[in-house]
Scaffold this motif. Sequence first.
Motif, short mmCIF file in Angstrom:
data_model
loop_
_atom_site.label_atom_id
_atom_site.label_comp_id
_atom_site.label_asym_id
_atom_site.label_seq_id
_atom_site.Cartn_x
_atom_site.Cartn_y
_atom_site.Cartn_z
N PRO A 65 0.79 3.14 1.95
CA PRO A 65 -0.70 3.06 2.21
C PRO A 65 -1.14 2.61 3.64
N ASP A 66 -2.29 2.91 4.09
CA ASP A 66 -2.55 2.36 5.24
C ASP A 66 -3.24 0.87 5.17
N VAL A 67 -2.21 0.13 5.11
CA VAL A 67 -2.87 -1.33 4.92
C VAL A 67 -2.12 -2.19 5.95
N THR A 72 -2.52 -10.68 -2.43
CA THR A 72 -2.78 -10.54 -3.92
C THR A 72 -4.05 -9.66 -3.96
N GLU A 73 -4.72 -9.67 -3.28
CA GLU A 73 -5.69 -8.48 -3.59
C GLU A 73 -5.41 -6.96 -3.17
N ASN A 74 -4.63 -6.82 -2.08
CA ASN A 74 -3.98 -5.57 -1.76
C ASN A 74 -3.02 -5.26 -2.77
N VAL A 75 -2.21 -6.07 -3.42
CA VAL A 75 -1.28 -5.67 -4.60
C VAL A 75 -2.04 -5.07 -5.69
N GLY A 93 7.91 1.95 0.89
CA GLY A 93 8.03 2.95 1.92
C GLY A 93 9.55 3.33 1.72
N TRP A 94 10.07 3.15 0.45
CA TRP A 94 11.25 3.72 -0.05
C TRP A 94 11.51 3.96 -1.14
#
Length: 223
Positions: free
Chosen positions: A38-40, A183-186, A26-27
Amino acid sequence: MSYSRYAIYYMPPAGNMAEAGAAWLGWDAAQGREVAQPDVEGLPDVTAAPRKYGFHGTLKPPFVLRDGRTVDELQDAVSQLAAILPPARCDGLALSRLGRFLALTPVGDTQKLRQVASACVRDLDSFRAPAREAELARRRKAGLRPRQEALLLQWGYPYVMEEFRFHLTLTERLPKSTIPLWTENVTHHFPTLPAPFDVDQIVLSGEREDGRFELVHRYTLAG
């Protein structure tokens, strides 16, 4: 603009990797601006600590400029160092778990990368103001080994030289139960990681009044 602290970082050059890292945190430190994440669910919270630094790998940790030294002198010194440092190549980057943090770490032989970091720590140290007692005490709370204590006293940071581990931090300290999910999100956000991975640039980064770091200048390693 004046900065409260400076640091020497690796920041990916403009491109997909830099954009993905900036969006995740975000930066955008290279541009000095916020970017949409992202919308997570929960992402703003788990990236709150690394967000202020931007997507980066630390080479020389943040330091206060020593009295009597100027920013122009520091920039000249970084430029001269970059001119003689050879680029470092590793086999690639991989997602790793560092304790309860997630980060991207180099794969393969990291000796040349370690040499770049050690030179940044050593050759620019005349610009670093001595660490204050409060800072030393905060570092010691981690439970340092004798060698790490010696490095802290000499260089102001315990994880340099042979204790150095290059990484691009992606999260705060996570609850153990959430590590598989993150881990899955990354993995979804960074579907392709560079292979090989080249550190052929370094940046001088500065801490702004709002506590966030931004790129001051980028230097090509030309040794």
